[in-house]
Design a protein around this motif. Structure first.
Motif, PDB file in Angstrom:
ATOM      1  N   PRO A  12      36.557  52.633 -54.507  1.00  0.00           N
ATOM      2  CA  PRO A  12      38.077  52.572 -54.359  1.00  0.00           C
ATOM      3  C   PRO A  12      38.740  52.734 -52.978  1.00  0.00           C
ATOM      4  O   PRO A  12      39.546  52.094 -52.814  1.00  0.00           O
ATOM      5  CB  PRO A  12      38.223  53.889 -55.122  1.00  0.00           C
ATOM      6  N   ALA A  13      37.900  53.343 -52.203  1.00  0.00           N
ATOM      7  CA  ALA A  13      38.202  53.340 -50.866  1.00  0.00           C
ATOM      8  C   ALA A  13      38.734  52.138 -49.917  1.00  0.00           C
ATOM      9  O   ALA A  13      39.563  51.612 -49.620  1.00  0.00           O
ATOM     10  CB  ALA A  13      37.077  54.040 -49.855  1.00  0.00           C
ATOM     11  N   GLU A  32      30.899  43.694 -50.070  1.00  0.00           N
ATOM     12  CA  GLU A  32      30.181  44.572 -51.040  1.00  0.00           C
ATOM     13  C   GLU A  32      28.739  44.145 -51.136  1.00  0.00           C
ATOM     14  O   GLU A  32      28.669  42.682 -51.643  1.00  0.00           O
ATOM     15  CB  GLU A  32      31.287  44.614 -52.033  1.00  0.00           C
ATOM     16  N   ARG A  33      27.888  45.246 -51.199  1.00  0.00           N
ATOM     17  CA  ARG A  33      26.623  44.908 -51.451  1.00  0.00           C
ATOM     18  C   ARG A  33      26.172  44.272 -52.806  1.00  0.00           C
ATOM     19  O   ARG A  33      25.290  43.672 -53.330  1.00  0.00           O
ATOM     20  CB  ARG A  33      25.772  46.141 -51.141  1.00  0.00           C
ATOM     21  N   ARG A  42      29.357  52.000 -62.440  1.00  0.00           N
ATOM     22  CA  ARG A  42      29.302  53.351 -62.186  1.00  0.00           C
ATOM     23  C   ARG A  42      30.469  54.133 -62.638  1.00  0.00           C
ATOM     24  O   ARG A  42      31.510  54.030 -62.722  1.00  0.00           O
ATOM     25  CB  ARG A  42      29.390  53.520 -60.419  1.00  0.00           C
ATOM     26  N   ARG A  44      32.426  57.658 -62.761  1.00  0.00           N
ATOM     27  CA  ARG A  44      32.547  58.552 -61.703  1.00  0.00           C
ATOM     28  C   ARG A  44      33.900  59.513 -62.321  1.00  0.00           C
ATOM     29  O   ARG A  44      34.294  59.427 -63.534  1.00  0.00           O
ATOM     30  CB  ARG A  44      33.136  58.204 -60.460  1.00  0.00           C
ATOM     31  N   GLN A 101      37.976  56.669 -62.665  1.00  0.00           N
ATOM     32  CA  GLN A 101      37.574  56.195 -61.436  1.00  0.00           C
ATOM     33  C   GLN A 101      37.301  54.665 -61.664  1.00  0.00           C
ATOM     34  O   GLN A 101      37.739  53.821 -60.933  1.00  0.00           O
ATOM     35  CB  GLN A 101      36.925  56.856 -60.449  1.00  0.00           C
ATOM     36  N   ASP A 158      31.669  52.253 -47.280  1.00  0.00           N
ATOM     37  CA  ASP A 158      30.490  52.128 -47.958  1.00  0.00           C
ATOM     38  C   ASP A 158      29.900  53.174 -48.486  1.00  0.00           C
ATOM     39  O   ASP A 158      28.524  53.005 -48.762  1.00  0.00           O
ATOM     40  CB  ASP A 158      29.688  51.002 -46.942  1.00  0.00           C
ATOM     41  N   PRO A 163      25.707  51.600 -44.203  1.00  0.00           N
ATOM     42  CA  PRO A 163      25.399  51.675 -43.086  1.00  0.00           C
ATOM     43  C   PRO A 163      26.465  51.984 -41.867  1.00  0.00           C
ATOM     44  O   PRO A 163      26.224  52.374 -40.749  1.00  0.00           O
ATOM     45  CB  PRO A 163      24.958  50.057 -42.820  1.00  0.00           C
ATOM     46  N   ASP A 285      33.644  58.293 -49.257  1.00  0.00           N
ATOM     47  CA  ASP A 285      32.169  58.891 -49.312  1.00  0.00           C
ATOM     48  C   ASP A 285      31.404  58.577 -48.085  1.00  0.00           C
ATOM     49  O   ASP A 285      30.406  59.204 -47.878  1.00  0.00           O
ATOM     50  CB  ASP A 285      31.536  58.596 -50.582  1.00  0.00           C
ATOM     51  N   GLY A 297      36.904  63.851 -55.094  1.00  0.00           N
ATOM     52  CA  GLY A 297      36.178  62.800 -54.281  1.00  0.00           C
ATOM     53  C   GLY A 297      37.069  61.283 -54.278  1.00  0.00           C
ATOM     54  O   GLY A 297      37.261  61.012 -53.098  1.00  0.00           O
ATOM     55  N   LEU A 298      37.545  60.748 -55.330  1.00  0.00           N
ATOM     56  CA  LEU A 298      38.418  59.706 -55.243  1.00  0.00           C
ATOM     57  C   LEU A 298      39.568  60.153 -54.652  1.00  0.00           C
ATOM     58  O   LEU A 298      40.134  59.408 -53.867  1.00  0.00           O
ATOM     59  CB  LEU A 298      38.633  59.363 -56.635  1.00  0.00           C
TER      60      LEU A 298
HETATM   61  N1  APR Z   1      26.950  46.665 -47.755  1.00  0.00           N
HETATM   62  C1  APR Z   1      28.218  46.550 -48.515  1.00  0.00           C
HETATM   63  N2  APR Z   1      28.561  47.583 -49.334  1.00  0.00           N
HETATM   64  C2  APR Z   1      28.117  48.700 -49.483  1.00  0.00           C
HETATM   65  C3  APR Z   1      26.650  48.742 -48.735  1.00  0.00           C
HETATM   66  C4  APR Z   1      26.175  47.888 -47.768  1.00  0.00           C
HETATM   67  N3  APR Z   1      25.079  48.311 -47.102  1.00  0.00           N
HETATM   68  N4  APR Z   1      26.248  50.046 -49.079  1.00  0.00           N
HETATM   69  C5  APR Z   1      27.022  50.500 -49.985  1.00  0.00           C
HETATM   70  N5  APR Z   1      28.182  49.726 -50.221  1.00  0.00           N
HETATM   71  C6  APR Z   1      29.207  49.836 -51.276  1.00  0.00           C
HETATM   72  C7  APR Z   1      28.516  50.491 -52.495  1.00  0.00           C
HETATM   73  O1  APR Z   1      28.109  49.557 -53.344  1.00  0.00           O
HETATM   74  C8  APR Z   1      30.011  50.827 -53.147  1.00  0.00           C
HETATM   75  O2  APR Z   1      30.583  49.637 -53.834  1.00  0.00           O
HETATM   76  O3  APR Z   1      30.076  50.578 -50.808  1.00  0.00           O
HETATM   77  C9  APR Z   1      31.038  51.090 -51.993  1.00  0.00           C
HETATM   78  C10 APR Z   1      31.251  52.578 -51.758  1.00  0.00           C
HETATM   79  O4  APR Z   1      32.044  52.963 -52.932  1.00  0.00           O
HETATM   80  P1  APR Z   1      31.702  54.390 -53.316  1.00  0.00           P
HETATM   81  O5  APR Z   1      30.597  54.958 -53.476  1.00  0.00           O
HETATM   82  O6  APR Z   1      32.672  54.528 -54.628  1.00  0.00           O
HETATM   83  O7  APR Z   1      32.785  54.961 -52.411  1.00  0.00           O
HETATM   84  P2  APR Z   1      34.602  55.179 -52.076  1.00  0.00           P
HETATM   85  O8  APR Z   1      35.004  53.861 -51.972  1.00  0.00           O
HETATM   86  O9  APR Z   1      34.371  55.996 -50.730  1.00  0.00           O
HETATM   87  O10 APR Z   1      34.850  56.356 -52.923  1.00  0.00           O
HETATM   88  C11 APR Z   1      34.950  57.633 -53.192  1.00  0.00           C
HETATM   89  O11 APR Z   1      33.800  57.192 -55.360  1.00  0.00           O
HETATM   90  O12 APR Z   1      31.690  57.594 -54.906  1.00  0.00           O
HETATM   91  C12 APR Z   1      32.880  58.107 -55.609  1.00  0.00           C
HETATM   92  O13 APR Z   1      32.862  60.221 -56.140  1.00  0.00           O
HETATM   93  C13 APR Z   1      33.126  59.526 -54.962  1.00  0.00           C
HETATM   94  O14 APR Z   1      35.189  59.636 -56.298  1.00  0.00           O
HETATM   95  C14 APR Z   1      34.663  59.389 -54.939  1.00  0.00           C
HETATM   96  C15 APR Z   1      35.003  57.888 -54.612  1.00  0.00           C
END
Ligand code: APR
Ligand code: PHB
Length: 389
Positions: A12-13, A32-33, A42, A44, A101, A158, A163, A285, A297-298
């Motif tokens: 989402p971020a 995105e990985r 996922r 959430r 989410q 990420d 990273p 995150d 979180g979101l």
């Molecule tokens: N390279 C590219 N993408 C990556 C890598 C990488 N090495 N590592 C992680 N990612 C990606 C993940 O696969 C994921 O899709 O980054 C994305 C991060 O997304 P989220 O974990 O959903 O985090 P964020 O967007 O900050 O959202 C925060 O989501 O994690 C929940 O509970 C949390 O509600 C909160 C919200």
């Protein structure tokens, strides 16, 4: 490839930020990985504050959220026989929106191509380069080939394991962490919810939460020890335990059904400072984790992205770098308040193995105070519904 903002992570971020930048004509690419299906798999939390619904409205991506999401006027804290209803609308004049989410992510993902937001999925070995300069870049491999994106800024969206945070040198950084001695075992099932509002329950066996995704899909959680195995929780045992912990009134209305998702997640509070180093920003995150109690979180990812998009729009559209300089401070001020609320609600509603009768009496006294004080209820309500930006 060259862009203005290279965004790592299509959660989402990253997607919210990409859309907000594209809406202002700023070039952005998301890397995105995982695959789109993996990202959407996922499960959430599902309670949106106004900051998040406002962003979806600003992007014109709110149609499904308003059609399928459920506005809630309150939620409940249960402790034994006692049920304390927090009337968030009467106390704050606002509501929260129950909308998963996963659905927010899907809406953002589906709209990306038409809005000119390129998202590169299944990018491996993403690495950040020259973040202390004005010409940073990211490299990755995809389908056996190496790629590089040169940008003016990198947004590290990420998540906790990505990273980006690690690209900020230890000499300038500080991390704050609390790991809780338990996790949440969650179950998603296509059954009607046991109550029209959420119930957060503190029971002698541990915490339980009754939540929902729709009128026909329920989400429940129970507190479990960290070493608990999912195989030890067949659906029947989990439904039995929920009925005990949520209390007889809720139990009478629980509809049981097969789980369509079941998983255990650890609980953690974590904040990384600063949230900008040179040309690299952290959002969501990647910079902070809250325990899920309160579903912040979101919503915190959304408020980071409001501040970060303001900063980048100021930089690219008005040649104003103040927002860039002030981003970390602005974002962290709100992050710490959500950290405090999530930690406090977690402490109030869970059974901690290290706690004794004194700490339990403190919980009872606090719940008693909340039950009988408009001021205490208002404080909880204004935090739950979301503090102002
Ligand atoms: N390279 C590219 N993408 C990556 C890598 C990488 N090495 N590592 C992680 N990612 C990606 C993940 O696969 C994921 O899709 O980054 C994305 C991060 O997304 P989220 O974990 O959903 O985090 P964020 O967007 O900050 O959202 C925060 O989501 O994690 C929940 O509970 C949390 O509600 C909160 C919200
Ligand atoms: C959820 O529905 O998954 C949920 C709701 C509220 C929380 C946490 C999770 O505080």
């Amino acid at each position: 490839m060259k862009t203005q903002v290279a965004i790592i992570g299509a959660g989402p971020a990253g997607l919210l930020l990409g859309h907000l930048l594209r809406a202002e004509g700023i070039d952005a690419v998301v890397v995105e990985r995982q695959s789109p299906d993996y990202v959407l798999g996922r499960i959430r939390a599902g309670v949106l504050e106004r900051v998040t619904t406002d962003l979806m409205e600003r992007l014109g991506l709110d149609a499904r959220m308003h059609a399928e999401g459920i506005p809630h006027d309150g939620f409940n804290l249960a402790d034994g026989e006692r049920l304390i209803r927090i009337d968030i609308t009467a106390l704050t004049g606002r509501q929260v929106m129950v909308y998963g989410q996963t659905e927010v992510t899907r809406d953002l993902m589906d709209a990306a191509p038409a809005r000119g937001l390129e998202v590169i999925y299944e990018a491996a070995d993403v690495a950040l380069h020259n973040v202390e300069s004005d010409a940073p870049s990211i490299s990755y491999t995809r389908g056996g080939a190496e790629h590089r994106i040169e940008a003016r800024f990198i947004a590290g969206c990420d998540g906790f394991h990505g990273p980006s945070r690690k690209a900020i040198p230890e000499r300038v950084a500080r991390a704050f962490e609390k790991v809780y001695p338990f996790g949440w075992l969650g179950i998603l099932a296509d059954v009607p919810p046991c109550n029209h509002e959420l119930i957060y329950a503190n029971h002698a066996n541990g915490f339980a939460l009754a939540s929902m995704r729709s009128e026909t899909r329920s989400r429940y959680y129970i507190q479990v020890p960290l070493d608990e195995k999912i195989e030890d929780w067949p659906d029947d045992r989990l439904w039995d335990e929920l009925a005990v912990r949520l209390g007889p009134d809720a139990a009478a209305h629980i509809t049981r059904g097969p789980s369509i998702e079941k998983s255990i997640a650890p609980l953690r509070s974590f904040v990384f400072e600063p949230m900008r180093h040179g040309s690299l920003f952290l959002a969501g995150d990647s910079a902070h984790i809250v325990p899920p109690t309160g579903a912040k979180g979101l919503n915190l990812a959304a408020s980071d992205v409001v501040y970060l998009s303001d900063a980048l729009i100021g930089y690219f559209r008005r040649n104003d770098a103040d927002g860039v300089a002030g981003y970390s401070g602005r974002a962290l001020a709100r992050v710490w308040k959500s950290e405090r609320f999530s930690w406090q609600l977690t402490s109030l509603m869970h059974r901690f193995p290290e706690n004794g009768p004194f700490e339990r009496r403190m919980q009872v006294a606090e719940l008693d105070y909340i039950a009988n004080s408009d001021a205490a209820q208002t404080s909880i309500a204004e935090n739950y519904v979301g503090l102002p930006l």
